[in-house]
Design a protein around this motif. Structure first.
Motif, PDB file in Angstrom:
ATOM      1  N   UNK A 149       0.829  -1.200   0.000  1.00  0.00           N
ATOM      2  CA  UNK A 149       0.000   0.000   0.000  1.00  0.00           C
ATOM      3  C   UNK A 149       0.865   1.252   0.000  1.00  0.00           C
ATOM      4  N   UNK A 150       1.931   1.219   0.781  1.00  0.00           N
ATOM      5  CA  UNK A 150       2.836   2.377   0.835  1.00  0.00           C
ATOM      6  C   UNK A 150       3.476   2.597  -0.528  1.00  0.00           C
ATOM      7  N   UNK A 151       3.876   1.505  -1.169  1.00  0.00           N
ATOM      8  CA  UNK A 151       4.478   1.624  -2.491  1.00  0.00           C
ATOM      9  C   UNK A 151       3.494   2.214  -3.495  1.00  0.00           C
ATOM     10  N   UNK A 152       2.252   1.748  -3.408  1.00  0.00           N
ATOM     11  CA  UNK A 152       1.236   2.262  -4.332  1.00  0.00           C
ATOM     12  C   UNK A 152       1.014   3.754  -4.112  1.00  0.00           C
ATOM     13  N   UNK A 153       0.835   4.152  -2.858  1.00  0.00           N
ATOM     14  CA  UNK A 153       0.628   5.569  -2.556  1.00  0.00           C
ATOM     15  C   UNK A 153       1.833   6.404  -2.989  1.00  0.00           C
ATOM     16  N   UNK A 154       3.027   5.858  -2.763  1.00  0.00           N
ATOM     17  CA  UNK A 154       4.236   6.568  -3.173  1.00  0.00           C
ATOM     18  C   UNK A 154       4.291   6.715  -4.689  1.00  0.00           C
ATOM     19  N   UNK A 155       3.888   5.639  -5.405  1.00  0.00           N
ATOM     20  CA  UNK A 155       3.880   5.693  -6.869  1.00  0.00           C
ATOM     21  C   UNK A 155       2.876   6.718  -7.367  1.00  0.00           C
ATOM     22  N   UNK A 156       1.701   6.764  -6.731  1.00  0.00           N
ATOM     23  CA  UNK A 156       0.684   7.740  -7.130  1.00  0.00           C
ATOM     24  C   UNK A 156       1.162   9.161  -6.843  1.00  0.00           C
ATOM     25  N   UNK A 157       1.851   9.334  -5.715  1.00  0.00           N
ATOM     26  CA  UNK A 157       2.392  10.649  -5.387  1.00  0.00           C
ATOM     27  C   UNK A 157       3.449  11.079  -6.403  1.00  0.00           C
ATOM     28  N   UNK A 158       4.253  10.123  -6.849  1.00  0.00           N
ATOM     29  CA  UNK A 158       5.261  10.435  -7.863  1.00  0.00           C
ATOM     30  C   UNK A 158       4.619  10.798  -9.195  1.00  0.00           C
ATOM     31  N   UNK A 159       3.522  10.092  -9.540  1.00  0.00           N
ATOM     32  CA  UNK A 159       2.802  10.419 -10.772  1.00  0.00           C
ATOM     33  C   UNK A 159       2.288  11.859 -10.719  1.00  0.00           C
ATOM     34  N   UNK A 160       1.740  12.237  -9.567  1.00  0.00           N
ATOM     35  CA  UNK A 160       1.228  13.597  -9.415  1.00  0.00           C
ATOM     36  C   UNK A 160       2.377  14.601  -9.475  1.00  0.00           C
ATOM     37  N   UNK A 161       3.489  14.267  -8.817  1.00  0.00           N
ATOM     38  CA  UNK A 161       4.648  15.171  -8.820  1.00  0.00           C
ATOM     39  C   UNK A 161       5.176  15.372 -10.241  1.00  0.00           C
ATOM     40  N   UNK A 162       5.204  14.284 -11.036  1.00  0.00           N
ATOM     41  CA  UNK A 162       5.654  14.400 -12.428  1.00  0.00           C
ATOM     42  C   UNK A 162       4.713  15.287 -13.232  1.00  0.00           C
ATOM     43  N   UNK A 163       3.406  15.102 -13.000  1.00  0.00           N
ATOM     44  CA  UNK A 163       2.418  15.923 -13.702  1.00  0.00           C
ATOM     45  C   UNK A 163       2.602  17.394 -13.352  1.00  0.00           C
ATOM     46  N   UNK A 164       2.770  17.705 -12.067  1.00  0.00           N
ATOM     47  CA  UNK A 164       2.969  19.088 -11.630  1.00  0.00           C
ATOM     48  C   UNK A 164       4.244  19.661 -12.239  1.00  0.00           C
ATOM     49  N   UNK A 165       5.315  18.860 -12.260  1.00  0.00           N
ATOM     50  CA  UNK A 165       6.586  19.332 -12.831  1.00  0.00           C
ATOM     51  C   UNK A 165       6.430  19.640 -14.315  1.00  0.00           C
ATOM     52  N   UNK A 166       5.711  18.773 -15.031  1.00  0.00           N
ATOM     53  CA  UNK A 166       5.486  18.996 -16.458  1.00  0.00           C
ATOM     54  C   UNK A 166       4.661  20.264 -16.686  1.00  0.00           C
ATOM     55  N   UNK A 167       3.611  20.419 -15.893  1.00  0.00           N
ATOM     56  CA  UNK A 167       2.763  21.613 -16.029  1.00  0.00           C
ATOM     57  C   UNK A 167       3.548  22.880 -15.702  1.00  0.00           C
ATOM     58  N   UNK A 168       4.354  22.818 -14.637  1.00  0.00           N
ATOM     59  CA  UNK A 168       5.162  23.976 -14.245  1.00  0.00           C
ATOM     60  C   UNK A 168       6.110  24.378 -15.374  1.00  0.00           C
ATOM     61  N   UNK A 169       6.718  23.394 -16.010  1.00  0.00           N
ATOM     62  CA  UNK A 169       7.644  23.664 -17.113  1.00  0.00           C
ATOM     63  C   UNK A 169       6.911  24.299 -18.288  1.00  0.00           C
ATOM     64  N   UNK A 170       5.734  23.738 -18.621  1.00  0.00           N
ATOM     65  CA  UNK A 170       4.960  24.275 -19.757  1.00  0.00           C
ATOM     66  C   UNK A 170       4.454  25.677 -19.463  1.00  0.00           C
ATOM     67  N   UNK A 171       3.942  25.881 -18.239  1.00  0.00           N
ATOM     68  CA  UNK A 171       3.313  27.155 -17.899  1.00  0.00           C
ATOM     69  C   UNK A 171       4.316  28.286 -17.755  1.00  0.00           C
ATOM     70  N   UNK A 172       5.588  27.956 -17.600  1.00  0.00           N
ATOM     71  CA  UNK A 172       6.603  29.008 -17.499  1.00  0.00           C
ATOM     72  C   UNK A 172       6.653  29.847 -18.773  1.00  0.00           C
ATOM     73  N   UNK A 173       6.218  29.265 -19.884  1.00  0.00           N
ATOM     74  CA  UNK A 173       6.184  30.006 -21.149  1.00  0.00           C
ATOM     75  C   UNK A 173       4.894  30.793 -21.320  1.00  0.00           C
ATOM     76  N   UNK A 174       3.930  30.566 -20.426  1.00  0.00           N
ATOM     77  CA  UNK A 174       2.635  31.258 -20.520  1.00  0.00           C
ATOM     78  C   UNK A 174       2.261  31.813 -19.147  1.00  0.00           C
TER      79      UNK A 174
END
Length: 339
Positions: free
Chosen positions: A172-197
């Protein structure tokens, strides 16, 4: 281990599909209910018109009946006698005019009665059609509810299967950690894209710290920084328990940059407020905005749900500065109710 992980991912994918289907059915149900409410109101208006027209027809018919009875009682001979007994030409002219007016008036009454009968026939046909429409909508709603019930049962089965898979793996901890990493990757991608806008505002988001309102009225279920499953993971936001379907509102001006399903978050809406600040709204039943939409404070962006495999309805709410979560409690003017 890989096989178990693949099985878990497969079940998670099926859960996403099932929850997305449930969302569509609930949206369809709301639309059916809206149409049914509209039809019932229209039917009520038609019934009122029918009552009014029936009253007018009754009055017109009574008036015409009285005229016919009078004409029949006096008879045509009465008119001839009256004319023959009059020696004054002017009096005869007045009588002739009177009888002409009476005849015309009686003809107008006959036309009015016929018109009212035609109008009543049309109104009755419209009322019958609307009643049939209401019955059809009721049948469609019943069928949709049955499908929704089936989909919800399937979701429960998938949740039980997913829980069993996690239990087997002890991860369960691994799953939650994996989901948290997925969200962190999404936020990082959005942050990178939004820096141009970048978003510029005369009243930047940072200036409203401590003055914002919660996106939904609810009871605090999980707080920022509390342990999550173990001391290894902590909550990056808060979870507010609230009834399913309650409106979720944007806390400030911004642009929607994500509105889709994400493992662990279910239906998730992310709003960019500029200065690197974002707000996240998860576990939604429905999303009412799309990526690219601009929102203002108080705009309804979603409704409370339990998507993402949650056991009860509520809202997951998070504020980020760049990729770093910050405590939402420090940004609102009032603290939520606690259990």
């Amino acid at each position: 281990m890989d096989k178990r992980a693949n099985d878990r991912d497969r079940v998670t994918g099926e859960l996403q599909e099932a929850e997305s289907g449930i969302v569509e059915k609930r949206i369809h149900l709301k639309e059916l209910q809206r149409q049914r409410d509209f039809s019932q109101k229209k039917k009520a208006d038609l019934d009122k018109q029918l009552q009014a027209k029936e009253a007018e027809l009754s009055a017109e018919s009574s008036q015409l009946e009285a005229q016919v009875r009078t004409a029949y009682t006096s008879g045509q001979q009465e008119r001839i006698k009256l004319l023959l007994n009059q020696h004054d030409p002017e009096a005869i002219g007045r009588l002739m005019t009177y009888y002409r007016y009476m005849s015309e008036f009686r003809g107008e009454n006959i036309n009015a009665v016929n018109n009212h009968i035609a109008e009543l026939t049309e109104l009755r046909q419209q009322a019958a059609a609307e009643e049939n429409r209401i019955a059809g909508l009721a049948r469609a709603r019943a069928a949709e509810l049955a499908e929704l019930n089936t989909a919800q049962n399937k979701r429960q089965d998938l949740l039980a299967t997913l829980k069993a898979k996690i239990s087997e793996e002890g991860s369960q901890i691994e799953r939650l950690a994996a989901e948290e990493q997925d969200l962190a990757r999404l936020i990082a991608e959005l942050t990178s894209i939004l820096s141009d806008y970048p978003i510029t505002s005369e009243e930047p988001f940072s200036g409203f710290k401590g003055r914002l309102t919660w996106p939904v009225v609810g009871t605090l279920l999980h707080d920022f920084g509390q342990p999550r499953a173990s001391d290894q993971l902590k909550w990056n936001g808060v979870v507010l328990a609230a009834p399913r379907g309650r409106e979720i509102r944007s806390i400030y001006h911004g642009r929607v940059v994500f509105a889709d399903w994400l493992a662990g978050m279910g239906l998730l809406v992310i709003v960019d407020h500029g200065e690197g600040y974002m707000t996240l709204y998860g576990y939604n039943e429905t999303t009412l905005k799309s990526a690219g939409d601009w929102v203002a404070p108080g705009d309804v962006i979603a409704t409370v749900g339990d998507s993402g495999g949650q056991q009860q309805s509520g809202l997951y709410f998070e504020i980020r500065k760049g990729t770093k979560p910050v405590n939402p409690r420090r940004w609102v003017s009032k603290q939520p109710k606690t259990r």
